[in-house]
Write an enzyme that holds these catalytic residues in place. Structure first.
Site, mmCIF file in Angstrom:
data_model
loop_
_atom_site.group_PDB
_atom_site.id
_atom_site.type_symbol
_atom_site.label_atom_id
_atom_site.label_comp_id
_atom_site.label_asym_id
_atom_site.label_seq_id
_atom_site.Cartn_x
_atom_site.Cartn_y
_atom_site.Cartn_z
ATOM 1 N N ASP A 259 -5.985 -43.859 87.540
ATOM 2 C CA ASP A 259 -5.282 -43.301 86.370
ATOM 3 C C ASP A 259 -3.771 -43.579 86.365
ATOM 4 O O ASP A 259 -3.023 -43.013 87.166
ATOM 5 C CB ASP A 259 -5.481 -41.787 86.298
ATOM 6 N N ASN B 77 -11.139 -38.163 79.232
ATOM 7 C CA ASN B 77 -11.033 -37.042 78.297
ATOM 8 C C ASN B 77 -9.765 -37.089 77.456
ATOM 9 O O ASN B 77 -9.661 -36.388 76.454
ATOM 10 C CB ASN B 77 -11.123 -35.701 79.046
ATOM 11 N N HIS B 78 -8.770 -37.919 77.852
ATOM 12 C CA HIS B 78 -7.549 -38.051 77.037
ATOM 13 C C HIS B 78 -7.524 -39.332 76.199
ATOM 14 O O HIS B 78 -6.501 -39.648 75.605
ATOM 15 C CB HIS B 78 -6.302 -37.986 77.929
HETATM 16 FE FE LIG Z 1 -8.949 -37.300 82.745
#
Ligand SMILES: [Fe+2]
Length: 263
Positions: A8, A67-68
């Protein structure tokens, strides 16, 4: 095929680390294809088309999400239609973008990329990642034996279970989302490389990317205190997998974790 997966990318520090280090890392490790999770690349939460362009310039070839993925700061989701951008496959139909893609290298070799999201501890109502994920992997296997899965999830148990479920079909199942790199890299019995979480490319001196003060206050005061992204002690965090081009099975998995002094 040597695959570098970057965990990430968190905000400006994560992007700066890649701008400075990614191309030399790709050269040193003889990487064929670089995939990165970019769902936190915009200010620590979300992504934009402009940021995708920057990541491509640094050397990222396929961008995965989580999720973003749908937090799009400039409200322009058109970049999701780009063939090299994926978001979790198992969101309900009707959302922007797609959950899988096949990327073709300059020399014609292909890699299938699938992005899934776990369901444990997430409020979203998602399709079963086990069923939809296996269906997508089987479909992509018709085009290439090499399949990479970014399984974006909170629970290690869910990621491990999926990796065993896909063992022998996926070349690699790599977890993202927690921003903390785990040390459980291995090749499963039937040839799938696995790591519970690739970690975060961003500020190490932080609570999963945010300045600790606000996070501590939220725990102490139980009120919704705004978090501020940290920019201290940036690291590049990820994993390298080598997959046999004939069988698609993994032959090597090594973690990457480097502290970077920004210049
Ligand atoms: Fe995430």
């Amino acid at each position: 095929m040597k695959i570098l997966f970057i965990g990430d990318i968190f905000g400006n520090p994560g992007r700066r680390v890649l701008a400075q280090r990614l191309s030399s890392l790709i050269d040193e490790q003889h990487v064929d294809v670089c995939i990165a999770n970019g769902e936190n690349a915009a200010g620590g939460r979300g992504i934009t088309g402009n940021i995708c362009k920057k990541l491509r310039k640094y050397g990222v070839q396929v961008i995965t999400g989580g999720n973003h993925s749908f937090n799009i700061a400039d409200n322009d989701p058109s970049f999701m239609d780009h063939p090299t951008v994926v978001r979790p496959l198992n969101y309900p139909p009707g959302n922007f973008g797609k959950g899988s893609t096949v990327y073709t290298l300059e020399d014609g070799r292909k890699i299938g990329v699938v992005n899934l999201m776990g369901r444990t501890f997430f409020p979203e109502t998602l399709d079963c990642p086990f069923r939809s994920g296996m269906e997508a992997i089987r479909e992509l296997k018709k085009q290439t034996p090499i399949i990479f899965v970014d399984f974006h999830a909170e629970a290690t148990s869910e990621k491990i279970a999926f990796a065993f479920h896909a063992d022998g079909l996926a070349s690699a199942v790599i977890g993202t989302h927690t921003h903390v790199q785990t040390a459980d890299e291995r090749i499963l019995p039937k040839g799938t490389a696995f790591l519970s979480d690739a970690g975060m490319t961003g500020p190490e001196n932080s609570c999963i990317g945010m300045k600790p003060g606000g996070v501590i206050s939220r725990y102490l005061l139980q009120t919704h205190i705004r978090f501020e992204p940290s920019d201290e002690s940036p690291v590049i965090s990820g994993v390298i997998i080598d997959a046999d081009e004939a069988t698609g099975k993994a032959i090597l998995i090594n973690r990457v974790y480097e502290r970077i002094t920004l210049i």
